[in-house]
Structure formats: structure tokens, C-alpha cells
Design an enzyme around this catalytic site. Structure first.
Site, PDB file in Angstrom:
ATOM      1  N   SER A   1      52.333  -9.452  -3.558  1.00  0.00           N
ATOM      2  CA  SER A   1      53.028 -10.668  -3.138  1.00  0.00           C
ATOM      3  C   SER A   1      52.974 -11.910  -4.086  1.00  0.00           C
ATOM      4  O   SER A   1      54.140 -12.539  -3.898  1.00  0.00           O
ATOM      5  CB  SER A   1      52.484 -11.160  -1.700  1.00  0.00           C
ATOM      6  OG  SER A   1      52.294 -10.130  -0.677  1.00  0.00           O
TER       7      SER A   1
ATOM      8  N   GLY B   1      57.811   2.777   1.511  1.00  0.00           N
ATOM      9  CA  GLY B   1      57.638   1.227   2.523  1.00  0.00           C
ATOM     10  C   GLY B   1      57.746   0.220   1.444  1.00  0.00           C
ATOM     11  O   GLY B   1      57.569  -1.067   2.072  1.00  0.00           O
TER      12      GLY B   1
ATOM     13  N   TYR C   1      53.703   2.179  -0.250  1.00  0.00           N
ATOM     14  CA  TYR C   1      54.532   1.188  -0.869  1.00  0.00           C
ATOM     15  C   TYR C   1      54.155   0.881  -2.314  1.00  0.00           C
ATOM     16  O   TYR C   1      54.820   0.411  -3.305  1.00  0.00           O
ATOM     17  CB  TYR C   1      54.876  -0.202  -0.468  1.00  0.00           C
ATOM     18  CG  TYR C   1      53.598  -1.004  -0.019  1.00  0.00           C
ATOM     19  CD1 TYR C   1      53.023  -1.625  -1.355  1.00  0.00           C
ATOM     20  CD2 TYR C   1      52.687  -1.194   0.979  1.00  0.00           C
ATOM     21  CE1 TYR C   1      51.930  -2.452  -1.191  1.00  0.00           C
ATOM     22  CE2 TYR C   1      51.793  -1.824   1.181  1.00  0.00           C
ATOM     23  CZ  TYR C   1      51.296  -2.406   0.075  1.00  0.00           C
ATOM     24  OH  TYR C   1      49.997  -3.206   0.190  1.00  0.00           O
TER      25      TYR C   1
ATOM     26  N   GLY D   1      46.746   3.422  12.846  1.00  0.00           N
ATOM     27  CA  GLY D   1      46.152   2.325  12.548  1.00  0.00           C
ATOM     28  C   GLY D   1      46.935   1.077  12.600  1.00  0.00           C
ATOM     29  O   GLY D   1      47.913   1.131  13.289  1.00  0.00           O
TER      30      GLY D   1
ATOM     31  N   LYS E   1      43.983  -9.172   9.594  1.00  0.00           N
ATOM     32  CA  LYS E   1      45.015  -9.500  10.550  1.00  0.00           C
ATOM     33  C   LYS E   1      44.702  -9.651  11.998  1.00  0.00           C
ATOM     34  O   LYS E   1      45.211 -10.531  12.399  1.00  0.00           O
ATOM     35  CB  LYS E   1      46.012  -8.240  10.391  1.00  0.00           C
ATOM     36  CG  LYS E   1      47.038  -8.468   9.011  1.00  0.00           C
ATOM     37  CD  LYS E   1      47.977  -7.232   9.029  1.00  0.00           C
ATOM     38  CE  LYS E   1      48.333  -7.131   7.624  1.00  0.00           C
ATOM     39  NZ  LYS E   1      49.458  -6.198   7.480  1.00  0.00           N
TER      40      LYS E   1
ATOM     41  N   LEU F   1      55.479   4.687   4.857  1.00  0.00           N
ATOM     42  CA  LEU F   1      54.994   3.178   4.545  1.00  0.00           C
ATOM     43  C   LEU F   1      54.328   2.905   3.537  1.00  0.00           C
ATOM     44  O   LEU F   1      54.052   1.867   2.909  1.00  0.00           O
ATOM     45  CB  LEU F   1      53.848   2.869   5.910  1.00  0.00           C
ATOM     46  CG  LEU F   1      54.791   2.873   7.268  1.00  0.00           C
ATOM     47  CD1 LEU F   1      53.856   2.417   8.190  1.00  0.00           C
ATOM     48  CD2 LEU F   1      55.892   1.891   7.376  1.00  0.00           C
TER      49      LEU F   1
HETATM   50  P1  NAP Z   1      44.668   2.431   8.634  1.00  0.00           P
HETATM   51  O1  NAP Z   1      44.442   1.259   9.484  1.00  0.00           O
HETATM   52  O2  NAP Z   1      43.533   2.939   7.955  1.00  0.00           O
HETATM   53  O3  NAP Z   1      45.353   3.601   9.711  1.00  0.00           O
HETATM   54  C1  NAP Z   1      45.632   4.888   8.942  1.00  0.00           C
HETATM   55  C2  NAP Z   1      45.439   5.856  10.018  1.00  0.00           C
HETATM   56  O4  NAP Z   1      45.750   7.241   9.554  1.00  0.00           O
HETATM   57  C3  NAP Z   1      43.734   6.037  10.307  1.00  0.00           C
HETATM   58  O5  NAP Z   1      43.503   5.969  11.611  1.00  0.00           O
HETATM   59  C4  NAP Z   1      43.510   7.343   9.690  1.00  0.00           C
HETATM   60  O6  NAP Z   1      42.274   8.220  10.268  1.00  0.00           O
HETATM   61  C5  NAP Z   1      44.785   7.978   9.887  1.00  0.00           C
HETATM   62  N1  NAP Z   1      45.033   9.383   9.007  1.00  0.00           N
HETATM   63  C6  NAP Z   1      44.515   9.558   7.811  1.00  0.00           C
HETATM   64  N2  NAP Z   1      45.115  10.811   7.486  1.00  0.00           N
HETATM   65  C7  NAP Z   1      45.720  11.300   8.595  1.00  0.00           C
HETATM   66  C8  NAP Z   1      46.261  12.534   8.520  1.00  0.00           C
HETATM   67  N3  NAP Z   1      46.259  13.496   7.652  1.00  0.00           N
HETATM   68  N4  NAP Z   1      46.909  12.856   9.995  1.00  0.00           N
HETATM   69  C9  NAP Z   1      46.842  12.098  10.810  1.00  0.00           C
HETATM   70  N5  NAP Z   1      46.216  10.615  10.560  1.00  0.00           N
HETATM   71  C10 NAP Z   1      45.675  10.311   9.674  1.00  0.00           C
HETATM   72  O7  NAP Z   1      45.798   1.954   7.653  1.00  0.00           O
HETATM   73  P2  NAP Z   1      46.807   1.007   7.878  1.00  0.00           P
HETATM   74  O8  NAP Z   1      46.550  -0.426   7.323  1.00  0.00           O
HETATM   75  O9  NAP Z   1      47.661   1.447   9.102  1.00  0.00           O
HETATM   76  O10 NAP Z   1      48.023   1.550   6.694  1.00  0.00           O
HETATM   77  C11 NAP Z   1      48.620   2.809   6.587  1.00  0.00           C
HETATM   78  C12 NAP Z   1      49.770   2.788   5.573  1.00  0.00           C
HETATM   79  O11 NAP Z   1      50.693   2.180   5.547  1.00  0.00           O
HETATM   80  C13 NAP Z   1      48.915   2.565   4.268  1.00  0.00           C
HETATM   81  O12 NAP Z   1      49.529   3.302   3.073  1.00  0.00           O
HETATM   82  C14 NAP Z   1      49.429   1.126   3.975  1.00  0.00           C
HETATM   83  O13 NAP Z   1      49.612   1.068   2.368  1.00  0.00           O
HETATM   84  C15 NAP Z   1      50.760   1.330   4.414  1.00  0.00           C
HETATM   85  N6  NAP Z   1      51.268  -0.060   4.925  1.00  0.00           N
HETATM   86  C16 NAP Z   1      52.566  -0.327   4.400  1.00  0.00           C
HETATM   87  C17 NAP Z   1      53.082  -1.642   4.721  1.00  0.00           C
HETATM   88  C18 NAP Z   1      54.296  -1.966   4.087  1.00  0.00           C
HETATM   89  O14 NAP Z   1      54.709  -3.186   3.832  1.00  0.00           O
HETATM   90  N7  NAP Z   1      54.949  -0.881   3.426  1.00  0.00           N
HETATM   91  C19 NAP Z   1      52.310  -2.377   5.297  1.00  0.00           C
HETATM   92  C20 NAP Z   1      50.993  -2.327   5.730  1.00  0.00           C
HETATM   93  C21 NAP Z   1      50.650  -0.941   5.704  1.00  0.00           C
HETATM   94  P3  NAP Z   1      40.737   7.725   9.618  1.00  0.00           P
HETATM   95  O15 NAP Z   1      40.701   6.418   9.321  1.00  0.00           O
HETATM   96  O16 NAP Z   1      39.921   8.404  10.426  1.00  0.00           O
HETATM   97  O17 NAP Z   1      41.021   8.425   8.108  1.00  0.00           O
END
Ligand code: NAP
Length: 293
Positions: free
Chosen positions: A28, A259, A238, A146, A79, A236
Site C-alpha cells: 500500500s 487479486g 495478489y 475466511g 479488521k 484473490l
Molecule cells: P484466512 O482468513 O486465513 O482464510 C482462508 C481460509 O481458507 C481459512 O479458513 C483456511 O482454513 C481455508 N483453507 C486453506 N486451505 C484450504 C483448502 N485447500 N480448501 C479449502 N479451504 C482452505 O485468509 P484471508 O485473510 O481470508 O485471505 C485469503 C486469501 O485472500 C489470501 O491469499 C490473501 O492474501 C487474499 N486476499 C487478497 C486481497 C486482495 O486485495 N486481493 C485482500 C484480502 C485477502 P485454515 O485456517 O484451517 O487453514
């Protein structure tokens, strides 16, 4: 310091930043500092590493005009706690309330804080600009339940015909469905507990909302054989120019993006909230791409 000739008032340089823990890898600052420069705004954007136990105190200090900060982004793990803080001590925009999380704060000159969520709108804008996809009336599959999945799904709302969600953590999918049901038709959100093949085959859009793909060696979170022609893919993740999921989808001639666009547009919308000016999206995109190299 800057001298405002019209009223003879001395204007301090405006300060913005991002709070997270840890926050040092954030892209950012590159994006927002480039935007301020392009718009000739005398402002700087900094990183604030705030441990969870210090979050309330940090926000209390901001409200007392600590360091003259005018706007903040909020990232992991703050957040949801920031949304709760602003429910008690500030104001919340309707989207932030519905999404249950705050990623942008505007600090008014009187020290009052207002929380927004630009992740959902940023994703939506990227979906339209980068993937040329309209989710209304379509079936959508979201892998992961998540924080990111919640922002995306709660912003899609009642638009899609159905939203399928799968996560290895079953509790998270149930929590997400309960939250969704408070605002939208809960029958539209379907938890996929076991085999995902059938649900996925029916979907026009697949969203990867798991962290799989963030590391170079990560495989695709979805077996390539489950991808169907015509399905669009939004990963997503990035922090890499391309993920294995996007690579495999592209090799099948499917339209797939990472993303970076969501990151760009959430930042552009935050910039517009803080400054009231149109964000220089092209400049911000270039700064992001350069920072990623
Ligand atoms: P998070 O809160 O950790 O949520 C991810 C979820 O996916 C967790 O519940 C995890 O379970 C689950 N998971 C992991 N492996 C899996 C699989 N093989 N099959 C099904 N579910 C699975 O993470 P988040 O903050 O939501 O972020 C997720 C992704 O989005 C990240 O890559 C992040 O960088 C990206 N993101 C991108 C942006 C953007 O602006 N582009 C913004 C926010 C986030 P466990 O916790 O049990 O492992």
C-alpha cells in the site's frame, strides 16, 4: 510544513498509513504515495506495526489527533476488532457494518473516526474491469471461508443465483452462512461439505479465497481436471504476478486473474474517501506492479 496563501494558515503535511501486524510487506505505501504525488497532494503514507493488544490504545490516540493522521488502512489481524472499536467509539459506513470488518478509516478534523470497507467494492470493481464478469443471476463457487471470502460474499449479496462455499474448516463456513443469513436470503449460500466437483461444474465463476498460491511452490488449490471451459477464475492471491491456479486456467484458455486488481481498487476507493479526489488508477497500478517485481 506548507503555507496556505489564501488564509495565511500553516498546513502540516498530511499523514496516512496502514495498521497491521506484521505490516512490513504491505504494497500500500508504494501505491498510495504514488497517488498522492500524481495528484499533487502533500502527504505521506506510512506503515504502523500495531500488536493486537495495542490496537484500542492506538485508535484512542488517533482520535486525539495523535500525529495528525488523516486516514488509515487496516489489515490482518485488525479488521474485525477495528469494526468493533468503531461501533463503540466512532461511526461505521453501512458496507463495513454489513461486511463485518473495516479496512479504511477516515479521521475527520474534529478527531472523530469513520470506518469503511473497500475490500468488497474493490473486488467487485476488479471483477468487472479485469474479468469482465457480471455476477448477477450466476452461480459462483468460493474456496475458503475466511476474512477475504466474507468480504467478497457479503458484497456479492443476493446478486448471484447461488454461492457455493467450501473450506477445510467447517466451523468457518457455518459462521459465514449465519452472517450471510442476517442480511440476505440464506438459501442462496450453499456449504459444500465433501466432493466439490458437481457444484463447481455448474458455476460461472470460481474464486480462490484461500492463501494457497501465496508461496512460489504452492500447487493450485483446485484439481485442473475440475475446471470447465467457460468458467472464469478470480484468484484473490495478489503477492505473485501469477499463481499455479491462474497458470493452469490460462493453459486451458480460461479467463483468470490474480487479486492485484482487488488490491488496486480497494486502495483507489480508500484514496477517494480520504481525499475526495478521483484516484489516479493507472499510476497506482504501475506503482503496485513495480513494487511486486
Ligand atoms: P484466512 O482468513 O486465513 O482464510 C482462508 C481460509 O481458507 C481459512 O479458513 C483456511 O482454513 C481455508 N483453507 C486453506 N486451505 C484450504 C483448502 N485447500 N480448501 C479449502 N479451504 C482452505 O485468509 P484471508 O485473510 O481470508 O485471505 C485469503 C486469501 O485472500 C489470501 O491469499 C490473501 O492474501 C487474499 N486476499 C487478497 C486481497 C486482495 O486485495 N486481493 C485482500 C484480502 C485477502 P485454515 O485456517 O484451517 O487453514
Amino acid at each position: 510544513m506548507r503555507f496556505n496563501g489564501l488564509f495565511g494558515k500553516i498546513m502540516a503535511k498530511l499523514k496516512y498509513g496502514i495498521i497491521g501486524y506484521p505490516v512490513k510487506h504491505s504494497l500500500s505505501p508504494a501505491m498510495q504515495n504514488a497517488a498522492f504525488k500524481a495528484c499533487d497532494i502533500d502527504a505521506g503514507y506510512e506503515l504502523f506495526d500495531v500488536a493486537p493488544e495495542n490496537l484500542d490504545k492506538f485508535l484512542d490516540d488517533i482520535a486525539k489527533s495523535w500525529n495528525n493522521i488523516s486516514g488509515l488502512n487496516v489489515t490482518i489481524p485488525h479488521k474485525i476488532k477495528t469494526k468493533e472499536y468503531l461501533e463503540r467509539n466512532g461511526k461505521l459506513d453501512e458496507v463495513a457494518r454489513r461486511l463485518g470488518a473495516v479496512n479504511t478509516i477516515k479521521i475527520e478534523p474534529d478527531g472523530s473516526l469513520r470506518g469503511f470497507n473497500t475490500d468488497g467494492p474493490g473486488f467487485y470493481r476488479s471483477l468487472q474491469e479485469d474479468l469482465r464478469f457480471e455476477p448477477e443471476g450466476k452461480k459462483v463457487f468460493v474456496l475458503g471461508a475466511g476474512g477475504a471470502a466474507r468480504a467478497v460474499i457479503m458484497y456479492l449479496g443476493n446478486g448471484p443465483e447461488k454461492i457455493f462455499v467450501a473450506d477445510i474448516d467447517k466451523e468457518k463456513t457455518t459462521e459465514l452462512k449465519n452472517h450471510y443469513g442476517k442480511y440476505y436470503d440464506e438459501k442462496k449460500l450453499v456449504i459444500v461439505g465433501g466432493e466439490i466437483k458437481e457444484a463447481l461444474a455448474d458455476c460461472a465463476l470460481l474464486i480462490n479465497a484461500t492463501p494457497i498460491g501465496m508461496k512460489e511452490a504452492d500447487p493450485s488449490p483446485i484439481d485442473k481436471n475440475l475446471l470447465r471451459s467457460g468458467t472464469r477464475i478470480y484468484d484473490l492471491v495478489y503477492n505473485r504476478p501469477v499463481t499455479q491456479l491462474v497458470r493452469e486456467a490460462n493453459s486451458m484458455k480460461l479467463h483468470a486473474v490474480t487479486g492485484i486488481g482487488m488490491l488496486l481498487y480497494q486502495g483507489a476507493i480508500a484514496f477517494e474517501i480520504w481525499t475526495g479526489k478521483k484516484a489516479p488508477v493507472g499510476v497506482m497500478k504501475k506503482a503496485l506492479k513495480d513494487a511486486l517485481k
